[in-house]
Design an enzyme around this catalytic site. Structure first.
Site, PDB file in Angstrom:
ATOM      1  N   TYR A  13      -9.845  42.589  19.556  1.00  0.00           N
ATOM      2  CA  TYR A  13      -8.609  42.896  18.829  1.00  0.00           C
ATOM      3  C   TYR A  13      -7.588  41.797  19.119  1.00  0.00           C
ATOM      4  CZ  TYR A  13      -4.286  44.999  17.278  1.00  0.00           C
ATOM      5  OH  TYR A  13      -3.094  45.212  16.636  1.00  0.00           O
TER       6      TYR A  13
ATOM      7  N   LYS B  68       3.476  41.072  25.366  1.00  0.00           N
ATOM      8  CA  LYS B  68       3.525  42.374  26.030  1.00  0.00           C
ATOM      9  C   LYS B  68       4.324  42.364  27.341  1.00  0.00           C
ATOM     10  CE  LYS B  68      -0.320  44.536  23.728  1.00  0.00           C
ATOM     11  NZ  LYS B  68       0.311  45.593  22.958  1.00  0.00           N
TER      12      LYS B  68
ATOM     13  N   TYR C 206       0.004  53.079  12.538  1.00  0.00           N
ATOM     14  CA  TYR C 206      -1.351  53.656  12.631  1.00  0.00           C
ATOM     15  C   TYR C 206      -1.365  55.161  12.345  1.00  0.00           C
ATOM     16  CZ  TYR C 206      -1.832  49.366  15.383  1.00  0.00           C
ATOM     17  OH  TYR C 206      -1.798  48.077  15.822  1.00  0.00           O
TER      18      TYR C 206
ATOM     19  N   ASP D 114      -6.984  35.096  24.685  1.00  0.00           N
ATOM     20  CA  ASP D 114      -5.887  35.969  24.284  1.00  0.00           C
ATOM     21  C   ASP D 114      -5.603  36.904  25.459  1.00  0.00           C
ATOM     22  OD1 ASP D 114      -4.262  37.929  23.317  1.00  0.00           O
ATOM     23  OD2 ASP D 114      -5.374  38.287  21.459  1.00  0.00           O
TER      24      ASP D 114
HETATM   25  N1  PLP Z   1      -3.845  40.438  21.195  1.00  0.00           N
HETATM   26  C1  PLP Z   1      -4.157  41.438  22.030  1.00  0.00           C
HETATM   27  C2  PLP Z   1      -5.226  41.219  23.050  1.00  0.00           C
HETATM   28  C3  PLP Z   1      -3.497  42.663  21.964  1.00  0.00           C
HETATM   29  O1  PLP Z   1      -3.838  43.665  22.805  1.00  0.00           O
HETATM   30  C4  PLP Z   1      -2.464  42.820  20.998  1.00  0.00           C
HETATM   31  C5  PLP Z   1      -1.745  44.108  20.890  1.00  0.00           C
HETATM   32  O2  PLP Z   1      -2.210  45.140  21.294  1.00  0.00           O
HETATM   33  C6  PLP Z   1      -2.159  41.750  20.144  1.00  0.00           C
HETATM   34  C7  PLP Z   1      -2.864  40.576  20.271  1.00  0.00           C
HETATM   35  C8  PLP Z   1      -1.095  41.881  19.097  1.00  0.00           C
HETATM   36  O3  PLP Z   1       0.173  41.916  19.661  1.00  0.00           O
HETATM   37  P1  PLP Z   1       1.406  42.498  18.832  1.00  0.00           P
HETATM   38  O4  PLP Z   1       1.178  43.955  18.655  1.00  0.00           O
HETATM   39  O5  PLP Z   1       2.603  42.177  19.695  1.00  0.00           O
HETATM   40  O6  PLP Z   1       1.448  41.753  17.533  1.00  0.00           O
END
Ligand code: PLP
Length: 417
Positions: free
Chosen positions: A143, A266, A15, A237
């Site tokens: 996101y 995470k 980024y 998610d």
């Molecule tokens: N889904 C959510 C809610 C997220 O906050 C993130 C990352 O910030 C992702 C998916 C993507 O995860 P990664 O960065 O491990 O690909």
């Protein structure tokens, strides 16, 4: 030349506009909620490395588990060979999930876990002979990752939909059904388009990377009802919200709603190594069973179910069982609410909000995020404002004194912006 200066000619940062990006700070080591820099400075970490290090850095129980696993076997391929940490982790995660969320598919990043969720939702219908239902309904401000499939279900601006037109698949993105107008629009959309849809995807309770925007449990209950009414797969998610961040172990618990698929990553390994899971119901899993290889789920990352990562994740689950993490989150929540509240009166502040171990000060706008970051560094804290927010997502083991240093730094820096 130092390793940093030499490598700087070759790395490409996340980024970042590389023409103007400042040299990152060299980190020597981490401990608890602290980042120790090569030049000897010590920063209190307000972010827990993109929300992963929930137990603080270098928790000895995770370190020992990984060291033991490393000695026995760092990894073996998941096709045709089984590693015990992964099988144990799948069993434990399934036991933690409600309903028949029983099938765990391992991947190596959050984005890929979401890609797998999309594939499961769509292929499950194809396997049943239902064609034409290939769209995923997603929400503005959402996101779900940076891979092409997940960009397509992010907020259109965040996912750069117009720039990438022609490359990204097209999915509908609508406002979350929060108030009367958005509920009516959501319901009208579903009535019109449900035959094109396979699934609805949402980050439950908090849209994280979209700006730490909160919504209530009623929104999730509404999504569950709509998914049931139109026979859609509901995907939560929980890559950001999972493992205690919102105050309960999983966000869905606060709504009393059970999704059909959940994605986690995470904090899954306590910030130790990359690992993600997509957990699906038995009902979805069964749609992949047949005498034909054509109905199988065709996905399998090389490092799927990485044994070191799974050992770390099992150790992290042990810690959730043996240490009072949710009580710590509640205490952090109360302290952040009290200590960030005065920010509401500072110039340029639009909102202050706290949920679980997420503290947010939203500004009307942040014009110079790099300048703010420098000020935070001078305060001895690691806080990275983005978009229009200054936020804290510390390790759950952060001490009250360390947390006060983080909130105090925010108050001071925003007083003299
Ligand atoms: N889904 C959510 C809610 C997220 O906050 C993130 C990352 O910030 C992702 C998916 C993507 O995860 P990664 O960065 O491990 O690909």
């Amino acid at each position: 030349m130092t390793w940093l200066e030499e490598g700087w000619r070759h790395v490409w940062l996340p980024y970042a506009q590389m023409q103007t990006a400042p040299l990152p700070m060299a980190v020597a080591r981490t401990q608890g909620a602290r980042i120790i820099l090569e030049d000897g400075r010590e920063l209190i970490d307000g972010i827990a490395s993109w929300w992963t290090a929930c137990h603080g850095y270098n928790h000895p129980h995770i370190q020992q588990a990984v060291a033991r696993q490393l000695e026995a076997m760092p990894h073996v391929m998941f096709g045709g060979l089984a590693n015990q940490p992964a099988y144990r982790l799948a069993t434990r995660l399934a036991a933690m999930m409600p309903g028949d969320l029983n099938r765990v598919f391992f991947t190596d990043s959050g984005s890929v876990a979401v890609e797998v969720a999309i594939k499961i939702a769509v292929q499950s219908r194809l396997n049943k002979g239902e064609r034409g239902r290939t769209k995923i309904l997603a929400f503005s401000g959402g996101y779900h990752g940076d891979t092409l499939g997940t960009m397509a279900i992010c907020d259109p601006e965040e996912g750069m939909h117009s720039l990438y037109t022609g490359l990204l698949p097209e999915h509908p993105v609508v406002p979350l059904p929060k108030d009367e107008a958005s509920i009516a629009a959501f319901e009208a959309f579903l009535e019109r388009e449900h035959k094109t849809l396979a699934a609805i995807i949402v980050e439950p309770l908090v849209q994280g990377a979209g700006g730490m925007v909160f919504h209530g449990p009623k929104v999730l209950q509404r999504l569950r009802k709509a998914a049931d009414e139109y026979g859609l797969t509901l995907i939560f998610d929980e890559i950001f919200t999972g493992f205690g961040r919102t105050g309960s172990l999983f966000a869905f618990e606060q709504a009393g709603v059970v999704p059909d698929i959940i994605t986690l990553s995470k904090a899954l390994t306590g910030g130790t190594s990359p690992l993600a899971v997509t957990i699906a119901t038995d009902r979805l899993f069964e749609t992949f069973l047949s005498d034909s290889p054509m109905t199988a789920l065709m996905h399998g990352p090389t490092y799927m179910a990485h044994a070191l990562g799974c050992a770390a994740a099992n150790a992290s689950l042990d810690i959730f069982e043996s240490e009072p993490r949710l009580a710590q989150v509640a205490a952090i929540s109360a302290q952040m609410a009290k200590e960030l509240e005065p920010c509401r009166r500072l110039p340029g502040v639009k909102d202050v909000r706290v949920m679980g171990a997420i503290g947010v000060v939203q500004m009307h706008e942040i014009t110079n995020p790099a300048g703010l970051r420098q000020k935070f560094l001078k305060e001895g804290v690691w806080i990275r404002p983005f978009r229009d927010i200054v936020y804290l997502t510390p390790a759950f083991t952060v001490s009250p004194e360390e947390l006060s240093r983080l909130t105090g730094a925010i108050r001071r820096v925003l007083t003299t912006p």
